[in-house]
Design a protein around this motif. Structure first.
Motif, PDB file in Angstrom:
ATOM      1  N   GLN A  87      17.149  52.978 -11.432  1.00 23.79           N
ATOM      2  CA  GLN A  87      15.869  52.280 -11.363  1.00 23.79           C
ATOM      3  C   GLN A  87      15.982  50.941 -10.657  1.00 23.79           C
ATOM      4  OE1 GLN A  87      15.122  53.412 -15.829  1.00 23.79           O
ATOM      5  NE2 GLN A  87      13.142  52.864 -14.990  1.00 23.79           N
ATOM      6  N   HIS A 110       9.860  51.003  -7.843  1.00 23.49           N
ATOM      7  CA  HIS A 110      10.863  50.512  -8.788  1.00 23.49           C
ATOM      8  C   HIS A 110      10.585  49.059  -9.165  1.00 23.49           C
ATOM      9  CE1 HIS A 110      13.630  53.849  -8.943  1.00 23.49           C
ATOM     10  NE2 HIS A 110      13.674  53.934  -7.625  1.00 23.49           N
ATOM     11  N   GLY A 114       9.440  48.060 -12.801  1.00 23.23           N
ATOM     12  CA  GLY A 114      10.564  47.447 -13.505  1.00 23.23           C
ATOM     13  C   GLY A 114      10.195  46.167 -14.221  1.00 23.23           C
ATOM     14  N   ASN A 290       9.145  55.175 -16.473  1.00 23.33           N
ATOM     15  CA  ASN A 290      10.550  55.326 -16.113  1.00 23.33           C
ATOM     16  C   ASN A 290      10.621  55.945 -14.729  1.00 23.33           C
ATOM     17  OD1 ASN A 290      12.267  54.282 -18.152  1.00 23.33           O
ATOM     18  ND2 ASN A 290      11.666  55.951 -19.498  1.00 23.33           N
ATOM     19  N   THR A 291      11.116  55.174 -13.774  1.00 23.91           N
ATOM     20  CA  THR A 291      11.096  55.566 -12.364  1.00 23.91           C
ATOM     21  C   THR A 291      12.364  56.336 -12.001  1.00 23.91           C
ATOM     22  OG1 THR A 291      11.972  53.360 -11.835  1.00 23.91           O
ATOM     23  CG2 THR A 291       9.599  53.670 -11.674  1.00 23.91           C
ATOM     24  N   ARG A 292      12.554  57.444 -12.683  1.00 26.65           N
ATOM     25  CA  ARG A 292      13.772  58.241 -12.480  1.00 26.65           C
ATOM     26  C   ARG A 292      13.615  59.569 -13.198  1.00 26.65           C
ATOM     27  NH1 ARG A 292      15.749  57.942 -17.586  1.00 26.65           N
ATOM     28  NH2 ARG A 292      15.640  55.968 -18.710  1.00 26.65           N
TER      29      ARG A 292
END
Length: 493
Positions: A87, A110, A114, A290-292
């Motif tokens: 991330q 992200h 984040g 959640n960037t994943r």
């Protein structure tokens, strides 16, 4: 399509990504630290690059070393897995500057997601419900205390950046606020290099439910339904499932719609997860994006029949989503249990050591995503996740029954694990009834002691005797569940 992908991770997720790449005919490059020189994931890749230091900061978190490894081996893309740099906007930018493709959202996504303060504001503007709280610029002790009083006790302190439960503290009284704030800031600086905080009303007995989304760069966007992640310890997930037993059809439709709205607001591309808290009264609130790829993605794969890693790769290669929302169907029910080398009786502290004996379950509807094998060393340097056990059933009852049986057939000797806790949760009447919330373990299992683990010397002696017992050696079709049960007259003296 890519010709070679570097997997910038370790453990079970590195093995998992390598498996999909192999099925797609894509060559893979693993990276491994000095501590992982005998690990499983380098063996699963076509090539492996050694990162000499053992500590994560100078190996799996070293952006320059990872990009250099990708360029040196001729990789044209990088898959970050989850955790570590997955991330990191800086890592995604470094990969792109090197002329490679980052398999995940673009750096701007992200960066925006984040920052929890910025994400809250963006979601509120998009009409996605957010927990009542404070995300202002004034970060003085007085301003935060005044905000807490305005929100109403109890409140939860959360670092503006980061995740995994680090730096989060629940405060129930004004006199406890100052020490909790100091602790949160200290932990946030150490873990994320940023001690800015947000405050939110602490919801009593909430469920944690998330929406899996997929988006391509051509405007395509779909959800892959929801996952329930309420069984947690220290704000970290332990057991996940889909569909959530806590949603009515109407509430599910509203939640999935909010997940899509959040992804649109973030201009999302690739795989991601929009997380929500579900209050006992049925109201839900945005938590974070959640960037994943999520740890718990296998339960979605089990019910939809899709390969999320393959879809990530195809989207990163410029492809369009091969289906629309009406084409996505979910079938049955799936559970995931995370098997950790940690001691539930010692505040879940990691339990390093060498795995001397490992029996994995098998059977209809059972899947094991594993990053270790017999002889693997569990070190203090990394997250102690050993494997993820997934079961599928036609309904929740069957999935739970299969999980209970699979946990009973799982044996790990040489390190202390949370296996007994997983068995206790899955066997609990409240869990089987679907009565879940994020404080489930503290409410139902507080004070429960795990079975005593035999000393390492005793385990080693038993395993050695097992391997040299003719009866056991000849009965290859009957794999023993526990070496203590297969030693005939042999006894430890």
């Amino acid at each position: 399509m890519f010709g070679k992908i570097l997997i910038a991770n370790r453990g079970e997720i590195a093995v998992r990504v390598a498996q999909t790449c192999r099925a797609m005919g894509i060559a893979t490059v693993a990276v491994y630290s000095e501590a992982d020189r005998d690990a499983l994931h380098p063996r699963e890749a076509d090539e492996a690059v050694r990162l000499v230091p053992a500590d994560a900061a100078r190996s799996y978190l070293d952006v320059d070393a990872l990009v250099a490894a990708a360029r040196r081996t001729g990789a044209d893309a990088v898959h970050p897995g989850y955790g570590f740099l997955s991330q990191s906007a800086d890592f995604a930018e470094a990969v792109e500057r090197a002329g490679l493709t980052f398999i995940g959202p673009p750096p701007a996504v992200h960066r925006a997601m984040g920052d929890k303060r910025a994400a809250r504001r963006l979601m509120a503007a998009a009409g996605v419900p957010v927990v009542p709280g404070y995300d202002g610029e004034d970060q003085s002790d007085g301003a935060l205390l005044a905000a807490a009083r305005s929100i109403g006790w109890p409140v939860i302190l959360k670092p503006s950046r980061g995740g995994g439960g680090k730096g989060m503290h629940v405060v129930g009284r004004p006199e406890d606020f100052a020490p909790a704030l100091a602790a949160s800031r200290r932990e946030a600086r150490s873990a994320f290099g940023d001690d800015r905080m947000i405050l939110e009303r602490y919801l009593e007995r909430p469920r944690h439910v998330e929406v899996q989304v997929l988006a391509d760069a051509h405007g395509g966007l779909v959800h892959l339904f929801e996952r329930e992640c309420s069984i947690q310890r220290r704000h970290q997930k332990v057991i996940e499932e889909t569909p959530s037993p806590g949603l009515t059809p109407e509430r599910r439709e509203a939640l999935l719609g909010a997940g899509l709205a959040a992804a649109r607001a973030a201009a999302y591309v690739n795989a991601g997860t929009v997380e929500f808290l579900l209050a006992p009264d049925g109201a839900f609130y945005f938590l974070e994006v959640n960037t994943r790829l999520q740890v718990e993605h296998p339960v979605t794969e089990a019910t939809t029949g899709l390969d999320l890693v393959r879809l990530q790769i195809e989207i990163a290669a410029g492809g369009e989503l091969p289906f629309g929302q009406e084409d996505v169907k979910a079938r049955g029910h799936a559970l995931e249990c995370r098997l950790y080398a940690e001691d539930p009786d010692q505040d879940d502290r990691p339990a390093p050591g060498r795995i001397l004996h490992f029996v994995a379950p098998a059977g209809p509807g059972v899947r094991l995503d594993c990053g270790v094998t017999v002889g693997s060393e569990v070190t203090v340097h990394y997250d102690p996740l050993l494997a993820k056990l997934v079961t599928w059933g036609r309904d929740r009852e069957e999935a739970v029954e299969r999980m209970g049986a699979a946990l009973r057939r799982t044996v790990v000797l040489g390190v202390t694990t949370n296996l007994s806790r997983l068995q206790a949760v899955v066997g609990h009447s409240a869990f089987r009834a679907g009565d879940l919330h994020t404080g489930f373990i503290e409410e139902h299992l507080a004070g429960q002691k795990a079975p005593a683990c035999p000393p390492p010397e005793a385990v080693a002696a038993a395993v050695a005797a097992l391997r040299h017992t003719p009866a056991a050696a000849s009965a290859a079709e009957a794999v023993p569940l526990d070496p203590w049960e297969t030693l005939s007259r042999w006894r430890l003296v």
